[in-house]
Design a protein around this motif. Structure first.
Motif, PDB file in Angstrom:
ATOM      1  N   GLY A 122       0.783  -1.227   0.000  1.00 41.31           N
ATOM      2  CA  GLY A 122       0.000   0.000   0.000  1.00 41.31           C
ATOM      3  C   GLY A 122       0.811   1.271   0.000  1.00 41.31           C
ATOM      4  N   LEU A 123       2.154   1.187  -0.081  1.00 43.35           N
ATOM      5  CA  LEU A 123       2.966   2.401  -0.022  1.00 43.35           C
ATOM      6  C   LEU A 123       3.258   2.978  -1.390  1.00 43.35           C
ATOM      7  N   GLY A 124       3.179   2.141  -2.447  1.00 42.91           N
ATOM      8  CA  GLY A 124       3.445   2.646  -3.782  1.00 42.91           C
ATOM      9  C   GLY A 124       4.839   3.245  -3.869  1.00 42.91           C
ATOM     10  N   ARG A 125       4.944   4.419  -4.495  1.00 42.16           N
ATOM     11  CA  ARG A 125       6.240   5.074  -4.603  1.00 42.16           C
ATOM     12  C   ARG A 125       6.711   5.649  -3.268  1.00 42.16           C
ATOM     13  N   GLY A 126       5.894   5.520  -2.215  1.00 42.55           N
ATOM     14  CA  GLY A 126       6.276   5.991  -0.891  1.00 42.55           C
ATOM     15  C   GLY A 126       7.480   5.276  -0.311  1.00 42.55           C
ATOM     16  N   TRP A 127       7.875   4.101  -0.874  1.00 35.75           N
ATOM     17  CA  TRP A 127       9.077   3.417  -0.401  1.00 35.75           C
ATOM     18  C   TRP A 127      10.306   4.302  -0.539  1.00 35.75           C
ATOM     19  N   TRP A 128      10.360   5.085  -1.632  1.00 41.13           N
ATOM     20  CA  TRP A 128      11.509   5.978  -1.809  1.00 41.13           C
ATOM     21  C   TRP A 128      11.558   7.000  -0.681  1.00 41.13           C
ATOM     22  N   LEU A 129      10.426   7.576  -0.353  1.00 43.50           N
ATOM     23  CA  LEU A 129      10.378   8.558   0.728  1.00 43.50           C
ATOM     24  C   LEU A 129      10.721   7.909   2.059  1.00 43.50           C
ATOM     25  N   LEU A 130      10.192   6.696   2.301  1.00 46.05           N
ATOM     26  CA  LEU A 130      10.473   6.007   3.554  1.00 46.05           C
ATOM     27  C   LEU A 130      11.968   5.716   3.691  1.00 46.05           C
ATOM     28  N   GLY A 131      12.596   5.240   2.599  1.00 46.56           N
ATOM     29  CA  GLY A 131      14.032   4.976   2.641  1.00 46.56           C
ATOM     30  C   GLY A 131      14.839   6.234   2.905  1.00 46.56           C
ATOM     31  N   ALA A 132      14.437   7.335   2.242  1.00 46.57           N
ATOM     32  CA  ALA A 132      15.153   8.598   2.449  1.00 46.57           C
ATOM     33  C   ALA A 132      15.027   9.073   3.890  1.00 46.57           C
ATOM     34  N   LEU A 133      13.846   8.916   4.482  1.00 46.58           N
ATOM     35  CA  LEU A 133      13.652   9.324   5.875  1.00 46.58           C
ATOM     36  C   LEU A 133      14.504   8.486   6.820  1.00 46.58           C
ATOM     37  N   ILE A 134      14.586   7.170   6.549  1.00 43.36           N
ATOM     38  CA  ILE A 134      15.391   6.291   7.404  1.00 43.36           C
ATOM     39  C   ILE A 134      16.859   6.689   7.356  1.00 43.36           C
ATOM     40  N   LEU A 135      17.398   6.899   6.143  1.00 43.03           N
ATOM     41  CA  LEU A 135      18.793   7.289   6.006  1.00 43.03           C
ATOM     42  C   LEU A 135      19.068   8.643   6.660  1.00 43.03           C
ATOM     43  N   THR A 136      18.140   9.585   6.463  1.00 44.68           N
ATOM     44  CA  THR A 136      18.301  10.906   7.068  1.00 44.68           C
ATOM     45  C   THR A 136      18.312  10.816   8.588  1.00 44.68           C
ATOM     46  N   GLY A 137      17.384  10.014   9.124  1.00 48.47           N
ATOM     47  CA  GLY A 137      17.335   9.844  10.578  1.00 48.47           C
ATOM     48  C   GLY A 137      18.592   9.191  11.122  1.00 48.47           C
ATOM     49  N   PHE A 138      19.108   8.188  10.392  1.00 48.28           N
ATOM     50  CA  PHE A 138      20.318   7.508  10.828  1.00 48.28           C
ATOM     51  C   PHE A 138      21.507   8.471  10.849  1.00 48.28           C
ATOM     52  N   ALA A 139      21.643   9.262   9.781  1.00 49.45           N
ATOM     53  CA  ALA A 139      22.745  10.221   9.711  1.00 49.45           C
ATOM     54  C   ALA A 139      22.617  11.279  10.799  1.00 49.45           C
ATOM     55  N   ALA A 140      21.385  11.752  11.016  1.00 49.80           N
ATOM     56  CA  ALA A 140      21.178  12.771  12.055  1.00 49.80           C
ATOM     57  C   ALA A 140      21.500  12.210  13.438  1.00 49.80           C
ATOM     58  N   GLY A 141      21.141  10.931  13.678  1.00 52.22           N
ATOM     59  CA  GLY A 141      21.445  10.315  14.973  1.00 52.22           C
ATOM     60  C   GLY A 141      22.933  10.197  15.214  1.00 52.22           C
ATOM     61  N   LEU A 142      23.686   9.776  14.179  1.00 51.15           N
ATOM     62  CA  LEU A 142      25.128   9.676  14.323  1.00 51.15           C
ATOM     63  C   LEU A 142      25.754  11.040  14.623  1.00 51.15           C
ATOM     64  N   LEU A 143      25.295  12.058  13.897  1.00 51.86           N
ATOM     65  CA  LEU A 143      25.848  13.389  14.095  1.00 51.86           C
ATOM     66  C   LEU A 143      25.552  13.909  15.494  1.00 51.86           C
ATOM     67  N   TRP A 144      24.313  13.712  15.946  1.00 52.53           N
ATOM     68  CA  TRP A 144      23.942  14.200  17.276  1.00 52.53           C
ATOM     69  C   TRP A 144      24.706  13.453  18.371  1.00 52.53           C
ATOM     70  N   GLY A 145      24.918  12.142  18.178  1.00 55.33           N
ATOM     71  CA  GLY A 145      25.689  11.376  19.148  1.00 55.33           C
ATOM     72  C   GLY A 145      27.133  11.848  19.229  1.00 55.33           C
ATOM     73  N   TRP A 146      27.728  12.130  18.079  1.00 50.55           N
ATOM     74  CA  TRP A 146      29.116  12.604  18.069  1.00 50.55           C
ATOM     75  C   TRP A 146      29.226  13.960  18.762  1.00 50.55           C
ATOM     76  N   VAL A 147      28.280  14.883  18.458  1.00 49.06           N
ATOM     77  CA  VAL A 147      28.291  16.204  19.086  1.00 49.06           C
ATOM     78  C   VAL A 147      28.116  16.081  20.590  1.00 49.06           C
ATOM     79  N   SER A 148      27.214  15.173  21.024  1.00 49.33           N
ATOM     80  CA  SER A 148      26.967  15.007  22.464  1.00 49.33           C
ATOM     81  C   SER A 148      28.207  14.486  23.166  1.00 49.33           C
ATOM     82  N   ARG A 149      28.875  13.493  22.576  1.00 49.62           N
ATOM     83  CA  ARG A 149      30.090  12.954  23.192  1.00 49.62           C
ATOM     84  C   ARG A 149      31.195  14.009  23.243  1.00 49.62           C
TER      85      ARG A 149
END
Length: 424
Positions: free
Chosen positions: A388-415
């Motif tokens: 039921g997601l159709g072309r939404g898989w592309w958006l979902l993948g982009a959000l996952i990658l963006t969230g992962f990168a943002a988490g790594l960056l925030w963790g590094w800044v916090s440390r």
């Protein structure tokens, strides 16, 4: 003896031929039935104003008769043609009586050119202009069968029989789903006449033409009669439902419906593995509408998950607004190739956001034309809907990658901040 044996021999030969299919009886039975002849009715205004002498130095009535004679000589053999008049008989001042003044001068059917010309020659400008009643009667004249049908209205003025608005009459005729087109020709190019005749034509998918010369009139009528003889795809009338479970099941083809303002309607299409569903919808604004409107076409699973959608918006005045979508379904890759593949039921939702001023009637609904096509799906379709997601898989993948990168960056800044705080 010889004369008695011959009939018997003929009988046996005849029976053998029928049994072996040598005679063309079976073939004739299997042949498709011939297409019905297109029907056209010319509706001519014979009101008193047709006496005016402003068409190439002659009266409007004389110009119309001359044009009719030329048109009758050129009518294609396959076209069934009829003639109806309005305002041809009643000369009095009784409005109620004058608004009933319409009659069929020549019945719709195979054309006898001499008889039709003789009937037209007897006409003389007489009475009122009951366009609405004449259109209703002309629609009745053309009833029956699935042949293409067309009314050609020739008039020099507005209807004089309000409140029976000819534009509303045309919408009611179109709402019947009988695919009857009304073309209008105005002999006087004033704004009111043009507005009314344009509205009549737009309501049924016809055309409006302003003519001021005899040759223009005959040429345009000939063109419209010839157009009726051209083969066209006749849409199938259908009626969408309020929900998918009750929606009509459509195959590939062209369909028409009517939708109220801001109404959603549902249809169903079965899509096999390896097929691509292509659908488009057009909603016609056959009356004055408010600015800012749109049309929506959605493909949804039977469980309510959206597969893909198409939407289009506009502002200002337009005649038609359209949208479309494509849904390719991947071929089946299981081992049992001989088994019949199961089709997926796709629910098509058609909606619009039209609204109208308070003075505009919202019934009947707006004309809707829906096209459904099923073609071979492309190899390895990349836009097949999944879960039921159709072309939404592309958006979902982009959000996952963006969230992962943002988490790594925030963790590094916090440390880094913690390390700096400890060192100080």
């Amino acid at each position: 003896m010889i004369t008695r044996e011959r009939p018997a021999v003929r009988t046996w030969v005849l029976l053998a031929a029928l049994a072996t299919g040598m005679l063309p009886v079976g073939a004739a039975a299997d042949e498709p039935s011939p297409k019905q002849a297109p029907k056209v009715e010319l509706v001519l205004d014979v009101s008193g104003s047709m006496r005016a002498r402003d068409m190439d130095g002659q009266s409007r009535m004389s110009a119309a008769k001359q044009a009719f004679n030329e048109v009758l000589d050129a009518v294609p053999e396959e076209v069934q043609l009829g003639i109806r008049t309005l305002g041809a008989n009643y000369r009095g001042d009784d409005r109620q009586q004058g608004c009933k003044d319409t009659e069929q001068l020549y019945p719709v059917g195979p054309l006898d050119r001499t008889e039709a010309k003789t009937a037209v020659a007897t006409l003389a400008p007489t009475g009122w202009t009951p366009i609405g009643p004449a259109l209703l009667k002309a629609a009745d004249d053309l009833e029956g069968g699935d042949a293409p049908r067309r009314i050609v209205l020739i008039t020099d003025g507005e209807d004089t029989c309000a409140p029976l608005d000819p534009c509303e009459v045309a919408r009611e005729i179109a709402a019947k789903g009988i695919h009857l087109v009304i073309d209008t020709l105005g002999l006087v190019p004033d704004a009111k006449t043009r507005s009314q005749l344009s509205c009549i034509a737009e309501a049924t998918g016809g055309t409006y033409t302003s003519v001021q010369h005899t040759d223009e009139l005959s040429g345009r009528v000939k063109q419209l009669v010839d157009r009726a003889a051209d083969p066209v795809a006749v849409p199938v009338a259908t009626e969408g439902a309020a929900e998918c479970a009750e929606a009509p099941r459509l195959e590939a083809g062209l369909y028409t419906d009517r939708a109220k303002f801001a109404q959603h309607r549902w249809y169903r299409v079965d899509v096999l593995p390896g097929q691509e569903l292509r659908a488009s919808v057009s909603v016609a604004a056959d009356r004055a509408v408010n600015a800012d409107y749109g049309v929506l076409l959605r493909a949804v699973t039977v469980h309510g998950r959206e597969i893909v959608r198409g939407a289009e918006a506009g502002t200002g005045r337009t005649d038609v607004i359209s949208s479309g979508l494509r849904y390719p379904k991947a071929p089946r890759d299981d081992a049992d190739a001989d088994a019949k593949p199961a089709a997926e039921t796709v629910c098509l939702q058609v909606g619009n956001s039209f609204s109208a001023p308070p003075t505009v009637k919202t019934t009947p609904g707006l004309p809707v034309e829906l096209t459904v096509d099923l073609v071979d799906s492309p190899d390895g379709p990349s836009d097949v809907a999944a879960f039921g997601l159709g072309r939404g898989w592309w958006l979902l993948g982009a959000l996952i990658l963006t969230g992962f990168a943002a988490g790594l960056l925030w963790g590094w800044v916090s440390r880094w901040r913690v390390a700096v705080w400890r060192s100080n």
